[in-house]
Design a protein around this motif. Sequence first.
Motif, PDB file in Angstrom:
ATOM      1  N   UNK A 126       0.545  -1.283   0.227  1.00 22.48           N
ATOM      2  CA  UNK A 126       0.123  -0.092   0.047  1.00 22.48           C
ATOM      3  C   UNK A 126       0.381   0.992  -0.105  1.00 22.48           C
ATOM      4  N   UNK A 127       2.097   1.070   1.310  1.00 25.18           N
ATOM      5  CA  UNK A 127       2.854   2.541   0.833  1.00 25.18           C
ATOM      6  C   UNK A 127       3.761   2.447  -0.447  1.00 25.18           C
ATOM      7  N   UNK A 128       4.590   1.127  -0.630  1.00 22.82           N
ATOM      8  CA  UNK A 128       5.580   1.623  -1.583  1.00 22.82           C
ATOM      9  C   UNK A 128       7.297   1.663  -0.988  1.00 22.82           C
ATOM     10  N   UNK A 129       6.874   1.510   0.204  1.00 22.71           N
ATOM     11  CA  UNK A 129       8.461   2.102   0.575  1.00 22.71           C
ATOM     12  C   UNK A 129       9.260   0.884   0.031  1.00 22.71           C
ATOM     13  N   UNK A 130      10.647   1.175   0.268  1.00 17.09           N
ATOM     14  CA  UNK A 130      11.492   0.044   0.741  1.00 17.09           C
ATOM     15  C   UNK A 130      12.496   0.168   2.027  1.00 17.09           C
ATOM     16  N   UNK A 131      12.048   0.693   3.280  1.00 13.88           N
ATOM     17  CA  UNK A 131      12.586   1.060   3.774  1.00 13.88           C
ATOM     18  C   UNK A 131      11.554   1.020   5.191  1.00 13.88           C
ATOM     19  N   UNK A 132      11.289   0.041   6.119  1.00 12.02           N
ATOM     20  CA  UNK A 132      10.581   0.621   7.237  1.00 12.02           C
ATOM     21  C   UNK A 132      11.048   0.618   8.779  1.00 12.02           C
ATOM     22  N   UNK A 133      11.151   1.214   9.365  1.00 13.23           N
ATOM     23  CA  UNK A 133      10.981   1.519  10.749  1.00 13.23           C
ATOM     24  C   UNK A 133      10.188   0.313  11.571  1.00 13.23           C
ATOM     25  N   UNK A 134      10.797  -0.274  12.138  1.00 13.93           N
ATOM     26  CA  UNK A 134      10.023  -2.458  13.597  1.00 13.93           C
ATOM     27  C   UNK A 134       9.797  -0.939  14.737  1.00 13.93           C
ATOM     28  N   UNK A 135       9.189  -1.516  15.060  1.00 14.78           N
ATOM     29  CA  UNK A 135       8.529  -1.131  16.223  1.00 14.78           C
ATOM     30  C   UNK A 135       7.929  -2.461  17.274  1.00 14.78           C
ATOM     31  N   UNK A 136       8.331  -2.106  18.839  1.00 10.31           N
ATOM     32  CA  UNK A 136       7.858  -3.065  19.183  1.00 10.31           C
ATOM     33  C   UNK A 136       6.945  -2.576  20.309  1.00 10.31           C
ATOM     34  N   UNK A 137       6.092  -2.899  20.863  1.00 12.21           N
ATOM     35  CA  UNK A 137       4.531  -2.899  21.495  1.00 12.21           C
ATOM     36  C   UNK A 137       4.464  -1.206  20.662  1.00 12.21           C
ATOM     37  N   UNK A 138       5.009  -0.443  21.514  1.00 13.48           N
ATOM     38  CA  UNK A 138       5.093   0.908  20.988  1.00 13.48           C
ATOM     39  C   UNK A 138       5.629   1.640  19.985  1.00 13.48           C
ATOM     40  N   UNK A 139       4.653   2.759  19.511  1.00 14.05           N
ATOM     41  CA  UNK A 139       5.429   3.041  17.975  1.00 14.05           C
ATOM     42  C   UNK A 139       6.604   3.938  18.244  1.00 14.05           C
ATOM     43  N   UNK A 140       6.857   4.425  19.612  1.00 11.60           N
ATOM     44  CA  UNK A 140       8.077   5.346  20.326  1.00 11.60           C
ATOM     45  C   UNK A 140       9.096   4.132  20.343  1.00 11.60           C
ATOM     46  N   UNK A 141       8.480   2.719  20.379  1.00  7.14           N
ATOM     47  CA  UNK A 141       9.602   2.331  20.295  1.00  7.14           C
ATOM     48  C   UNK A 141      10.382   0.755  19.537  1.00  7.14           C
ATOM     49  N   UNK A 142      11.206   2.053  18.254  1.00 10.38           N
ATOM     50  CA  UNK A 142      11.617   1.362  17.360  1.00 10.38           C
ATOM     51  C   UNK A 142      12.890   0.491  17.016  1.00 10.38           C
ATOM     52  N   UNK A 143      12.998  -0.943  16.863  1.00 13.92           N
ATOM     53  CA  UNK A 143      13.565  -1.426  17.399  1.00 13.92           C
ATOM     54  C   UNK A 143      14.337  -2.242  16.182  1.00 13.92           C
ATOM     55  N   UNK A 144      14.521  -1.886  15.498  1.00 18.21           N
ATOM     56  CA  UNK A 144      14.892  -1.583  13.993  1.00 18.21           C
ATOM     57  C   UNK A 144      14.749  -1.350  12.432  1.00 18.21           C
ATOM     58  N   UNK A 145      15.372  -1.741  11.596  1.00 18.94           N
ATOM     59  CA  UNK A 145      14.704  -1.134   9.811  1.00 18.94           C
ATOM     60  C   UNK A 145      14.760  -2.290   9.285  1.00 18.94           C
ATOM     61  N   UNK A 146      13.363  -2.764   8.470  1.00 19.66           N
ATOM     62  CA  UNK A 146      13.369  -3.618   7.922  1.00 19.66           C
ATOM     63  C   UNK A 146      13.608  -3.170   6.411  1.00 19.66           C
ATOM     64  N   UNK A 147      14.150  -3.710   5.704  1.00 18.91           N
ATOM     65  CA  UNK A 147      13.882  -4.188   3.887  1.00 18.91           C
ATOM     66  C   UNK A 147      12.697  -4.695   3.248  1.00 18.91           C
ATOM     67  N   UNK A 148      11.748  -4.716   2.516  1.00 19.12           N
ATOM     68  CA  UNK A 148      10.463  -4.247   2.277  1.00 19.12           C
ATOM     69  C   UNK A 148      11.514  -5.926   1.467  1.00 19.12           C
ATOM     70  N   UNK A 149      12.369  -6.148   0.914  1.00 18.36           N
ATOM     71  CA  UNK A 149      12.406  -7.182   0.099  1.00 18.36           C
ATOM     72  C   UNK A 149      13.208  -8.159   0.533  1.00 18.36           C
TER      73      UNK A 149
END
Length: 296
Positions: A99-122
């Motif tokens: 839906x968004x078409x991005x190639x990279x996404x921040x990934x969170x755990x629990x709350x959106x503030x708690x970003x634990x890493x970056x995921x490549x769509x591929x």
Amino acid sequence: MGADHPPPARAGEPREDKRSLLQKIAEFIHPGPDSKDELIETLAEAEDNQIIGAESRVMLEGVIRMADMSAGDVMVPAPRMDLLDIAAPLESMLHTVIDTGHSRFPVYEGERENIIGILLAKDLLKLQRAPELHIRALLRPAVFVPESKGLNDLLREFRGNRNHLAVVIDEFGRVAGLITIEDVLEQIVGEIEDEFDVAEDEGDIFSLADKTWRVSGDTPIERVNEAFDVHLASSDPDTSFGTSFDTIGGLIAHEMGHVPKRGEHAELGGLRFVVMHTKGGAVKWFKVSPVADVSA
């Protein structure tokens, strides 16, 4: 040392000014720019005199202006960030990616503030080939930068590593937004067309697998009317859209009364328009479906 070579200047001695008298007079009459604004004016004069082209002037101006800009000036604000929840099922993640078409996404755990890493769509494809993998093993380290980070420094860091996305943090350590190398480069070269963008002559309305459509925000209203057999026009007695809007994006922004944000929707002419992707303060893509087909 031979007699033909003058002795080197000693420390503290003034260097010889090798400019000719004519050069000195010319510089006295027409001194160089002593501020960024004057430098930009000089570039405009250079274009007028056909010394540089229009595109070169725009890029040079972008480089000059970028020196005073920070990550906070061009970041995507936190409420508009597209994030992935590490606890979400794979199907839900794939939906977000499509839906968004991005190639990279921040990934969170629990709350959106708690970003634990970056995921490549591929990298999501690896989960389909090896379901035993956990998505946590695919995460890349997240890079955090302050809002005050200069764009020049940030571009240098982006170029020096393989992390082309950074999470922006405010003065209190909270997530303020995100910024990509594309966001920085666009300050120099203007808007960059990415894999989510389609050339004008390649079409502007696309059928999706879930029996909905992806519609470009700059699609002419007449084109939407023709494709969906609707009448989004001032000539329709049941509407009052006016005649000053040529595109579906302009029409829907007028109906909402503000610049639409991702996730917002409007219903017009029996169609539901959901904002999929925005860029530069305008809607790039809508997801469109008949209102009757939208589940409650």
